[in-house]
Scaffold this motif. Sequence first.
Motif, PDB file in Angstrom:
ATOM      1  N   UNK A   7     -10.497  -4.192   0.711  1.00 14.23           N
ATOM      2  CA  UNK A   7     -11.929  -4.023   0.435  1.00 14.23           C
ATOM      3  C   UNK A   7     -12.197  -2.743  -0.343  1.00 14.23           C
ATOM      4  N   UNK A   8     -11.550  -1.647   0.066  1.00 12.03           N
ATOM      5  CA  UNK A   8     -11.743  -0.393  -0.647  1.00 12.03           C
ATOM      6  C   UNK A   8     -11.233  -0.493  -2.080  1.00 12.03           C
ATOM      7  N   UNK A   9     -10.064  -1.092  -2.259  1.00 11.88           N
ATOM      8  CA  UNK A   9      -9.516  -1.247  -3.612  1.00 11.88           C
ATOM      9  C   UNK A   9     -10.433  -2.104  -4.472  1.00 11.88           C
ATOM     10  N   UNK A  10     -10.979  -3.173  -3.902  1.00 15.54           N
ATOM     11  CA  UNK A  10     -11.882  -4.046  -4.661  1.00 15.54           C
ATOM     12  C   UNK A  10     -13.142  -3.304  -5.074  1.00 15.54           C
ATOM     13  N   UNK A  11     -13.711  -2.536  -4.145  1.00 12.98           N
ATOM     14  CA  UNK A  11     -14.935  -1.794  -4.467  1.00 12.98           C
ATOM     15  C   UNK A  11     -14.670  -0.762  -5.555  1.00 12.98           C
ATOM     16  N   UNK A  12     -13.587  -0.010  -5.420  1.00  7.76           N
ATOM     17  CA  UNK A  12     -13.284   1.020  -6.419  1.00  7.76           C
ATOM     18  C   UNK A  12     -12.981   0.407  -7.777  1.00  7.76           C
ATOM     19  N   UNK A  38      -7.529   2.244 -15.285  1.00  2.00           N
ATOM     20  CA  UNK A  38      -6.131   2.655 -15.134  1.00  2.00           C
ATOM     21  C   UNK A  38      -6.011   3.827 -14.170  1.00  2.00           C
ATOM     22  N   UNK A  39      -6.899   4.794 -14.258  1.00  2.16           N
ATOM     23  CA  UNK A  39      -6.854   5.943 -13.348  1.00  2.16           C
ATOM     24  C   UNK A  39      -7.104   5.522 -11.905  1.00  2.16           C
ATOM     25  N   UNK A  40      -7.973   4.546 -11.699  1.00  2.00           N
ATOM     26  CA  UNK A  40      -8.219   4.046 -10.338  1.00  2.00           C
ATOM     27  C   UNK A  40      -6.981   3.376  -9.769  1.00  2.00           C
ATOM     28  N   UNK A  41      -6.312   2.577 -10.577  1.00  2.00           N
ATOM     29  CA  UNK A  41      -5.077   1.921 -10.121  1.00  2.00           C
ATOM     30  C   UNK A  41      -4.003   2.961  -9.822  1.00  2.00           C
ATOM     31  N   UNK A  51       4.056  -1.507  -3.517  1.00  2.00           N
ATOM     32  CA  UNK A  51       3.534  -2.846  -3.252  1.00  2.00           C
ATOM     33  C   UNK A  51       2.015  -2.877  -3.420  1.00  2.00           C
ATOM     34  N   UNK A  52       1.329  -1.932  -2.796  1.00  2.00           N
ATOM     35  CA  UNK A  52      -0.124  -1.860  -2.951  1.00  2.00           C
ATOM     36  C   UNK A  52      -0.540  -1.591  -4.383  1.00  2.00           C
ATOM     37  N   UNK A  53       0.220  -0.728  -5.082  1.00  2.00           N
ATOM     38  CA  UNK A  53      -0.093  -0.453  -6.480  1.00  2.00           C
ATOM     39  C   UNK A  53       0.094  -1.671  -7.366  1.00  2.00           C
ATOM     40  N   UNK A  54       1.122  -2.460  -7.092  1.00  2.00           N
ATOM     41  CA  UNK A  54       1.366  -3.675  -7.874  1.00  2.00           C
ATOM     42  C   UNK A  54       0.244  -4.690  -7.679  1.00  2.00           C
ATOM     43  N   UNK A  55      -0.149  -4.932  -6.422  1.00  2.00           N
ATOM     44  CA  UNK A  55      -1.211  -5.897  -6.145  1.00  2.00           C
ATOM     45  C   UNK A  55      -2.548  -5.426  -6.690  1.00  2.00           C
ATOM     46  N   UNK A  56      -2.838  -4.130  -6.509  1.00  2.00           N
ATOM     47  CA  UNK A  56      -4.099  -3.591  -7.015  1.00  2.00           C
ATOM     48  C   UNK A  56      -4.152  -3.643  -8.531  1.00  2.00           C
ATOM     49  N   UNK A  57      -3.037  -3.307  -9.177  1.00  2.00           N
ATOM     50  CA  UNK A  57      -2.994  -3.346 -10.637  1.00  2.00           C
ATOM     51  C   UNK A  57      -3.188  -4.748 -11.189  1.00  2.00           C
ATOM     52  N   UNK A  84       2.393  -0.998 -14.235  1.00  2.00           N
ATOM     53  CA  UNK A  84       2.037   0.425 -14.113  1.00  2.00           C
ATOM     54  C   UNK A  84       1.811   0.794 -12.648  1.00  2.00           C
ATOM     55  N   UNK A  85       1.097  -0.048 -11.911  1.00  2.00           N
ATOM     56  CA  UNK A  85       0.853   0.234 -10.497  1.00  2.00           C
ATOM     57  C   UNK A  85       2.129   0.254  -9.683  1.00  2.00           C
ATOM     58  N   UNK A  86       3.029  -0.658  -9.975  1.00  2.00           N
ATOM     59  CA  UNK A  86       4.313  -0.676  -9.254  1.00  2.00           C
ATOM     60  C   UNK A  86       5.121   0.579  -9.544  1.00  2.00           C
TER      61      UNK A  86
END
Length: 237
Positions: A7-12, A38-41, A51-57, A84-86
């Motif tokens: 939820x936080x990642x989606x909002x940001x 890109x900076x948010x990711x 893992x979280x960076x890959x999914x968020x990206x 990039x997130x990974x």
Amino acid sequence: MRVSRALLALILVVVALMLQVSVLARLQLPGAVPDLLLLTVLGLALVYGHVGGCLTGFAAGLLADLAPPADHAVGRYALVLCVIGYAAGLTKPETGQHRSATVPMLVVAAGAVTSTLLYAGVGALVGDTAARGVGLTDLLVTATIYDLLLAPFAVPLVMSLARRLESDPLAGDGGSGASGGGDTAVRWLGGGGGGPRGRTPRRTRYGKAARLGARRPTLLGRSARNRAGRIKGVKRL
């Protein structure tokens, strides 16, 4: 990822995408556009890991591909931000937090350059010619400069918000409880402390032995005196 993280990642991501499309894209800056998405990711990947960076990206890039006025193939930026997130998440230390701002700034610089190169490379592979008229060198230089200027304001804010939802069960009270349990076990094994098998029973045993030892000379003295009296009495008789 947990529900709170998602939820936080989606909002940001949504807020960053709206600011980038409605504000940063209309500044008419020379060269590239400051990439707040890109900076948010990158900020989330530095806290959540690879893992979280890959999914968020991937989610952030897919939203950017679908959001108007997108002029490129769908999935192009999703692939770029996923990689990039990974890669940024791999720089997360074992302690969970960087000691200085040097590593995050290096990650931002590398992410700006790599994202531009990957975006151009993927576009060449899929035949997307929308950005051919723009010089790649100018894009690299301006994208890196803009992202580094915006990073001190965006990345620390994103990382601080993400860390508030982090709860490590191995840290805090759990760690102190474990160390306390280890100390208790050592005390029990070593006979220390105030437990039922601590030093107090030993002192009690030693005290009883001391009292018994102190009584023995008295009893021996009485018997010796009685014997001496009897002997003297016999001699007198």
